[in-house]
Enzyme design. Structure first.
Site, PDB file in Angstrom:
ATOM      1  N   THR A  99       0.867  -1.191   0.000  1.00 45.51           N
ATOM      2  CA  THR A  99       0.000   0.000   0.000  1.00 45.51           C
ATOM      3  C   THR A  99       0.898   1.234   0.000  1.00 45.51           C
ATOM      4  O   THR A  99       1.501   1.567   1.023  1.00 45.51           O
ATOM      5  CB  THR A  99      -0.907   0.017   1.247  1.00 45.51           C
ATOM      6  OG1 THR A  99      -1.662  -1.191   1.275  1.00 45.51           O
ATOM      7  CG2 THR A  99      -1.845   1.214   1.213  1.00 45.51           C
ATOM      8  N   LYS A 174      -7.206   1.600  -3.391  1.00 48.19           N
ATOM      9  CA  LYS A 174      -6.876   1.104  -2.055  1.00 48.19           C
ATOM     10  C   LYS A 174      -7.017   2.234  -1.015  1.00 48.19           C
ATOM     11  O   LYS A 174      -7.512   2.015   0.099  1.00 48.19           O
ATOM     12  CB  LYS A 174      -5.450   0.549  -2.059  1.00 48.19           C
ATOM     13  CG  LYS A 174      -4.888   0.169  -0.713  1.00 48.19           C
ATOM     14  CD  LYS A 174      -5.604  -0.998  -0.075  1.00 48.19           C
ATOM     15  CE  LYS A 174      -5.058  -1.274   1.314  1.00 48.19           C
ATOM     16  NZ  LYS A 174      -5.844  -2.244   2.048  1.00 48.19           N
ATOM     17  N   LYS A 242      -0.972   5.883   8.200  1.00 46.64           N
ATOM     18  CA  LYS A 242      -0.155   6.126   6.986  1.00 46.64           C
ATOM     19  C   LYS A 242      -1.047   6.234   5.756  1.00 46.64           C
ATOM     20  O   LYS A 242      -0.915   7.155   4.949  1.00 46.64           O
ATOM     21  CB  LYS A 242       0.850   4.977   6.810  1.00 46.64           C
ATOM     22  CG  LYS A 242       1.566   4.952   5.465  1.00 46.64           C
ATOM     23  CD  LYS A 242       2.109   3.561   5.096  1.00 46.64           C
ATOM     24  CE  LYS A 242       1.008   2.605   4.663  1.00 46.64           C
ATOM     25  NZ  LYS A 242       1.465   1.345   4.057  1.00 46.64           N
TER      26      LYS A 242
HETATM   27  P1  NAP Z   1       5.221  -5.913   7.870  1.00 46.01           P
HETATM   28  O1  NAP Z   1       4.869  -7.211   8.494  1.00 46.01           O
HETATM   29  O2  NAP Z   1       5.622  -4.765   8.729  1.00 46.01           O
HETATM   30  O3  NAP Z   1       6.422  -6.203   6.810  1.00 46.01           O
HETATM   31  C1  NAP Z   1       7.037  -5.149   6.129  1.00 46.01           C
HETATM   32  C2  NAP Z   1       8.021  -5.684   5.097  1.00 46.01           C
HETATM   33  O4  NAP Z   1       8.617  -4.551   4.434  1.00 46.01           O
HETATM   34  C3  NAP Z   1       9.183  -6.494   5.711  1.00 46.01           C
HETATM   35  O5  NAP Z   1       9.549  -7.514   4.819  1.00 46.01           O
HETATM   36  C4  NAP Z   1      10.280  -5.420   5.778  1.00 46.01           C
HETATM   37  O6  NAP Z   1      11.585  -5.925   5.795  1.00 46.01           O
HETATM   38  C5  NAP Z   1      10.039  -4.675   4.494  1.00 46.01           C
HETATM   39  N1  NAP Z   1      10.655  -3.345   4.502  1.00 46.01           N
HETATM   40  C6  NAP Z   1      10.284  -2.276   5.252  1.00 46.01           C
HETATM   41  N2  NAP Z   1      11.096  -1.228   4.989  1.00 46.01           N
HETATM   42  C7  NAP Z   1      11.989  -1.666   4.064  1.00 46.01           C
HETATM   43  C8  NAP Z   1      13.080  -1.050   3.376  1.00 46.01           C
HETATM   44  N3  NAP Z   1      13.408   0.236   3.600  1.00 46.01           N
HETATM   45  N4  NAP Z   1      13.768  -1.786   2.475  1.00 46.01           N
HETATM   46  C9  NAP Z   1      13.440  -3.081   2.243  1.00 46.01           C
HETATM   47  N5  NAP Z   1      12.423  -3.724   2.857  1.00 46.01           N
HETATM   48  C10 NAP Z   1      11.712  -3.018   3.750  1.00 46.01           C
HETATM   49  O7  NAP Z   1       4.040  -5.355   6.951  1.00 46.01           O
HETATM   50  P2  NAP Z   1       2.771  -6.134   6.344  1.00 46.01           P
HETATM   51  O8  NAP Z   1       1.698  -6.162   7.367  1.00 46.01           O
HETATM   52  O9  NAP Z   1       3.235  -7.388   5.688  1.00 46.01           O
HETATM   53  O10 NAP Z   1       2.299  -5.059   5.232  1.00 46.01           O
HETATM   54  C11 NAP Z   1       2.978  -4.919   3.990  1.00 46.01           C
HETATM   55  C12 NAP Z   1       2.194  -3.932   3.125  1.00 46.01           C
HETATM   56  O11 NAP Z   1       0.863  -4.441   2.943  1.00 46.01           O
HETATM   57  C13 NAP Z   1       2.028  -2.530   3.739  1.00 46.01           C
HETATM   58  O12 NAP Z   1       2.088  -1.571   2.721  1.00 46.01           O
HETATM   59  C14 NAP Z   1       0.631  -2.577   4.377  1.00 46.01           C
HETATM   60  O13 NAP Z   1       0.042  -1.277   4.471  1.00 46.01           O
HETATM   61  C15 NAP Z   1      -0.101  -3.465   3.391  1.00 46.01           C
HETATM   62  N6  NAP Z   1      -1.239  -4.209   3.933  1.00 46.01           N
HETATM   63  C16 NAP Z   1      -1.188  -4.807   5.167  1.00 46.01           C
HETATM   64  C17 NAP Z   1      -2.292  -5.499   5.655  1.00 46.01           C
HETATM   65  C18 NAP Z   1      -2.267  -6.164   6.995  1.00 46.01           C
HETATM   66  O14 NAP Z   1      -3.356  -6.551   7.473  1.00 46.01           O
HETATM   67  N7  NAP Z   1      -1.140  -6.350   7.648  1.00 46.01           N
HETATM   68  C19 NAP Z   1      -3.453  -5.588   4.864  1.00 46.01           C
HETATM   69  C20 NAP Z   1      -3.488  -5.002   3.602  1.00 46.01           C
HETATM   70  C21 NAP Z   1      -2.367  -4.316   3.143  1.00 46.01           C
HETATM   71  P3  NAP Z   1      12.327  -6.264   7.209  1.00 46.01           P
HETATM   72  O15 NAP Z   1      11.879  -7.643   7.563  1.00 46.01           O
HETATM   73  O16 NAP Z   1      13.760  -6.152   6.897  1.00 46.01           O
HETATM   74  O17 NAP Z   1      11.864  -5.222   8.198  1.00 46.01           O
END
Ligand code: NAP
Length: 286
Positions: A99, A174, A242
């Site tokens: 997102t 989104k 965010k």
């Molecule tokens: P998350 O568990 O916090 O994982 C974030 C991922 O991004 C990790 O692999 C992290 O790597 C990587 N990352 C962050 N900063 C980075 C950087 N500067 N360079 C390289 N990699 C980086 O997040 P998530 O819940 O999976 O969500 C991922 C996306 O999906 C977000 O945009 C979120 O808004 C969206 N989303 C989430 C949900 C939900 O329910 N969780 C639902 C719909 C959409 P590291 O492991 O190294 O930190």
């Protein structure tokens, strides 16, 4: 796209891990990259190969998915010293499911095109459970030909994938969806607090809402969370804060939106790691 097409996956967080696992389970050869290498263990043990950089990953596959936090992560993964744009060879498909802002998608799509690649923005609605079961809703912007190529892969991840027009339109859809999510979370919180103020029981209200015309999966789950006093993040409040900031930057200035954006920004410092429905605790404290 044949079952033998090699797939790359970048970002093994809460969402990326189960999503890439589904492609592996479907028989695709999957290679993964994550900034913190320890998060690659689960996928490696399930049969994925691990790449040492985004460029090395793209060199080895035909299609790369990204599922990472925000605009900055996407920029670094594309333009960094061993980023995707450093990989040799044209003709790859880059699908960004994070997102992020429509602006970063347009930038990355332009840069991808100069390398002969196709970029799709394809953010998702749904959370970890829907990611695990392939029930996400996928909103896609970018070239129709890229969407057609990606459709067999989307079928393993979601129950609906919809092409919405040019690059950035997936991201805009989104942001519209998450604006509504913000309204619903704050609306439920305010209704429950109003009822409590008049000594009505929360369990009565949540039961009434669930069976009324207002009933939805979201209101049901969040009502149950409030009843159980469980604010552990299924979708973190900081991520919604965010997304509301991103929507505001795209011109979301309607009256309800102004209020909701402000409430979530105020709640974020203390409650950002908790679930979106922790907005109730913020309003209660006020
Ligand atoms: P998350 O568990 O916090 O994982 C974030 C991922 O991004 C990790 O692999 C992290 O790597 C990587 N990352 C962050 N900063 C980075 C950087 N500067 N360079 C390289 N990699 C980086 O997040 P998530 O819940 O999976 O969500 C991922 C996306 O999906 C977000 O945009 C979120 O808004 C969206 N989303 C989430 C949900 C939900 O329910 N969780 C639902 C719909 C959409 P590291 O492991 O190294 O930190």
């Amino acid at each position: 796209m044949s079952a033998l097409t090699p797939i790359g996956w970048i970002g093994l967080g809460n969402m990326g891990t189960p999503m890439s696992q589904r492609l592996l389970n479907a028989g695709y050869p999957v290679a993964v990259y994550n900034r913190s290498p320890e998060k690659t263990v689960t996928l490696r043990e399930a049969g994925a190969t691990v790449a040492t950089s985004p460029a090395a990953l793209l060199a080895a596959v035909e299609v790369v998915f990204l599922m990472v936090s925000d605009d900055q992560a996407v920029r670094e993964l594309f333009t960094g010293p061993a980023g995707l744009l450093q990989a040799p060879g044209p003709g790859k498909l880059l699908i960004n499911m994070s997102t992020v802002s429509p602006g970063v998608s347009r930038e990355m799509a332009d840069l991808s095109r100069t390398q002969g690649h196709t970029y799709l923005d394809a953010p998702v609605s749904g959370s970890v459970k829907q990611a695990e079961t392939g029930q996400l809703v996928i909103m896609v912007g970018g070239e129709e030909s890229g969407f057609t190529q990606a459709q067999p892969l989307f079928a393993h991840l979601g129950k609906q994938a919809r092409h919405l027009g040019p690059t950035g339109n997936g991201n805009l859809a989104k942001l519209a969806m998450n604006t509504l999510l913000g309204f619903q979370a704050q609306g439920l919180a305010e209704a429950l607090l109003f009822a409590r103020q008049h000594q009505l029981k929360t369990e009565d209200l949540t039961a009434l809402i669930a069976d009324s015309a207002l009933g939805s999966v979201f209101l049901k789950l969040k009502g149950e969370a409030v009843l159980a006093d469980n604010y552990q993040a299924a979708f973190a409040l900081k991520l919604l804060a965010k997304d509301l900031r991103l929507a505001q930057a795209e011109g979301l200035t309607t009256p309800l939106a102004e209020t909701v954006v402000q409430t979530f920004q105020q709640a974020e410092p203390a409650l950002g790691e908790e679930d979106v429905i922790a907005i109730l605790k913020h309003l209660e404290r006020q």
